[in-house]
Design a protein around this motif. Structure first.
Motif, PDB file in Angstrom:
ATOM      1  N   ALA A 289       0.829  -1.206   0.000  1.00  0.00           N
ATOM      2  CA  ALA A 289       0.000   0.000   0.000  1.00  0.00           C
ATOM      3  C   ALA A 289       0.865   1.259   0.000  1.00  0.00           C
ATOM      4  O   ALA A 289       1.831   1.362   0.756  1.00  0.00           O
ATOM      5  N   ASN A 290       0.508   2.197  -0.868  1.00  0.00           N
ATOM      6  CA  ASN A 290       1.157   3.508  -1.005  1.00  0.00           C
ATOM      7  C   ASN A 290       2.569   3.419  -1.585  1.00  0.00           C
ATOM      8  O   ASN A 290       3.410   4.277  -1.344  1.00  0.00           O
ATOM      9  N   GLU A 291       2.823   2.399  -2.354  1.00  0.00           N
ATOM     10  CA  GLU A 291       4.139   2.283  -2.982  1.00  0.00           C
ATOM     11  C   GLU A 291       4.344   3.381  -4.034  1.00  0.00           C
ATOM     12  O   GLU A 291       5.486   3.717  -4.370  1.00  0.00           O
ATOM     13  N   ASN A 292       3.252   3.936  -4.541  1.00  0.00           N
ATOM     14  CA  ASN A 292       3.366   5.019  -5.522  1.00  0.00           C
ATOM     15  C   ASN A 292       3.812   6.333  -4.882  1.00  0.00           C
ATOM     16  O   ASN A 292       4.242   7.255  -5.582  1.00  0.00           O
ATOM     17  N   GLY A 293       3.688   6.440  -3.579  1.00  0.00           N
ATOM     18  CA  GLY A 293       4.237   7.584  -2.861  1.00  0.00           C
ATOM     19  C   GLY A 293       3.327   8.787  -2.783  1.00  0.00           C
ATOM     20  O   GLY A 293       3.507   9.773  -3.490  1.00  0.00           O
ATOM     21  N   SER A 294       2.351   8.731  -1.878  1.00  0.00           N
ATOM     22  CA  SER A 294       1.463   9.878  -1.640  1.00  0.00           C
ATOM     23  C   SER A 294       1.487  10.203  -0.156  1.00  0.00           C
ATOM     24  O   SER A 294       1.623   9.314   0.697  1.00  0.00           O
ATOM     25  N   ALA A 295       1.354  11.484   0.158  1.00  0.00           N
ATOM     26  CA  ALA A 295       1.195  11.883   1.564  1.00  0.00           C
ATOM     27  C   ALA A 295      -0.265  11.660   1.951  1.00  0.00           C
ATOM     28  O   ALA A 295      -1.181  12.182   1.312  1.00  0.00           O
ATOM     29  N   ILE A 296      -0.488  10.861   2.998  1.00  0.00           N
ATOM     30  CA  ILE A 296      -1.844  10.476   3.393  1.00  0.00           C
ATOM     31  C   ILE A 296      -2.039  10.811   4.865  1.00  0.00           C
ATOM     32  O   ILE A 296      -1.209  10.465   5.709  1.00  0.00           O
ATOM     33  N   GLU A 297      -3.127  11.498   5.167  1.00  0.00           N
ATOM     34  CA  GLU A 297      -3.378  11.922   6.545  1.00  0.00           C
ATOM     35  C   GLU A 297      -3.750  10.748   7.452  1.00  0.00           C
ATOM     36  O   GLU A 297      -3.315  10.681   8.602  1.00  0.00           O
ATOM     37  N   ASN A 298      -4.579   9.840   6.958  1.00  0.00           N
ATOM     38  CA  ASN A 298      -5.018   8.716   7.794  1.00  0.00           C
ATOM     39  C   ASN A 298      -5.144   7.459   6.927  1.00  0.00           C
ATOM     40  O   ASN A 298      -6.171   7.249   6.282  1.00  0.00           O
ATOM     41  N   VAL A 299      -4.087   6.666   6.920  1.00  0.00           N
ATOM     42  CA  VAL A 299      -4.042   5.464   6.067  1.00  0.00           C
ATOM     43  C   VAL A 299      -4.951   4.379   6.650  1.00  0.00           C
ATOM     44  O   VAL A 299      -4.791   3.953   7.800  1.00  0.00           O
ATOM     45  N   ILE A 300      -5.879   3.929   5.832  1.00  0.00           N
ATOM     46  CA  ILE A 300      -6.721   2.782   6.189  1.00  0.00           C
ATOM     47  C   ILE A 300      -6.650   1.786   5.027  1.00  0.00           C
ATOM     48  O   ILE A 300      -6.833   2.162   3.864  1.00  0.00           O
ATOM     49  N   ILE A 301      -6.363   0.559   5.358  1.00  0.00           N
ATOM     50  CA  ILE A 301      -6.312  -0.497   4.341  1.00  0.00           C
ATOM     51  C   ILE A 301      -7.415  -1.499   4.663  1.00  0.00           C
ATOM     52  O   ILE A 301      -7.489  -2.033   5.780  1.00  0.00           O
TER      53      ILE A 301
END
Length: 276
Positions: free
Chosen positions: A15-27
């Motif tokens: 998850a998020n290997e593309n590289g984005s800044a995320i405030e609250n990561v939920i998978i």
């Protein structure tokens, strides 16, 4: 991928290997009917600039997974395994070939950022196998040894009967038969041997097991050879019962003893990663 050793499916989510800044990561992960997460086999690993910083503690070893904020140079890898409850698949009926689609979803709080689907396909062990036991053709002692494996797939089966058809030239008695489960424990069955088998004229041996559940049962027996001018003895076994599905479970195995000889002859008869 399907794990032959455990009978589970092993999965990996990146998850998020593309590289984005995320405030609250939920998978989150949407499993098909019949699959459930084995919480003893669930891990979340964090990476910064492509290097692992170790496992991340989570509230529950299940989905959804809340990981808090993530910088653009951070991503997560989740490895987990799922149990398979075949009673919830195909109305509890056995299928040799199985296919499961799984969907992983990456969210920033409630906003969906991406999803990916993957399919795992595999063939289960068969319900019925028959073979000439290794080293099982013994012309000196005029015997052929056979082995039937019933329910190697360990599917839930009820009302089970196995009918084994012997050709002309072979005979046996009930004392020649042993039946165990794969733990080596004796298994009871109502055995009917037709007169044709007793007279070596060919006929059926019927094993009525009733309800066997998920037991893997092994039937072994020796047949006496009474015809010595036969090139091949073809032996056919058939399975019937509840839970076996729509496939036909029949197997025919030949045994080829050396013709007209009383001298002993020994015849040996990933899952791919999902990136969001």
């Amino acid at each position: 991928s399907y794990n032959n050793n455990t009978g589970q499916i092993d999965w990996t989510i990146v998850a998020n290997e593309n590289g984005s800044a995320i405030e609250n990561v939920i998978i989150n992960d949407i499993l098909p009917p019949g699959l459930s997460v084995d919480e003893e086999k669930f891990s979340v690993e964090k990476f910064v600039d492509g290097a692992s910083t170790g496992e991340v503690a989570v509230e529950q070893n299940n989905f959804p997974v809340n990981l808090g904020s993530a910088a653009a140079n951070e991503h997560f890898v989740i490895n987990f395994s799922t149990d398979i409850d075949y009673s919830l698949i195909n109305d509890g009926q056995y299928n040799t070939h199985n296919s499961f689609e799984n969907t992983g979803i990456l969210l920033d709080d409630e906003e969906e950022l991406g999803r990916d689907e993957a399919v795992v396909e595999f063939d289960r062990q068969p319900l019925l196998e028959k073979e000439v036991t290794s080293g099982g053709i013994d012309y000196e002692n005029k015997k052929i040894s056979w082995t039937i494996n019933l329910n190697r797939a360990q599917h839930n089966l009820n009302g089970v009967t196995v009918t084994d058809t012997l050709p002309e030239g072979l005979t046996l008695t009930e004392d020649d038969i042993t039946i165990t489960n794969n733990a080596g424990e004796p298994v009871d069955a109502n055995i009917i041997i037709t007169q044709g088998v007793t007279n070596s004229e060919g006929g059926d041996i019927t094993f009525d097991f009733g309800d066997i559940g998920t037991q893997h049962i092994i039937i072994k027996y020796d047949t006496e050879i009474t015809s010595f001018d036969v090139d091949s003895f073809a032996n056919t076994a058939k399975l019937e019962g509840e839970g076996i599905g729509e496939e036909e479970h029949t197997t025919t195995i030949p045994a080829n003893p050396p013709q007209n000889s009383f001298e002993k002859n020994h015849t040996a008869i990933d899952y791919n990663e999902r990136t969001m």
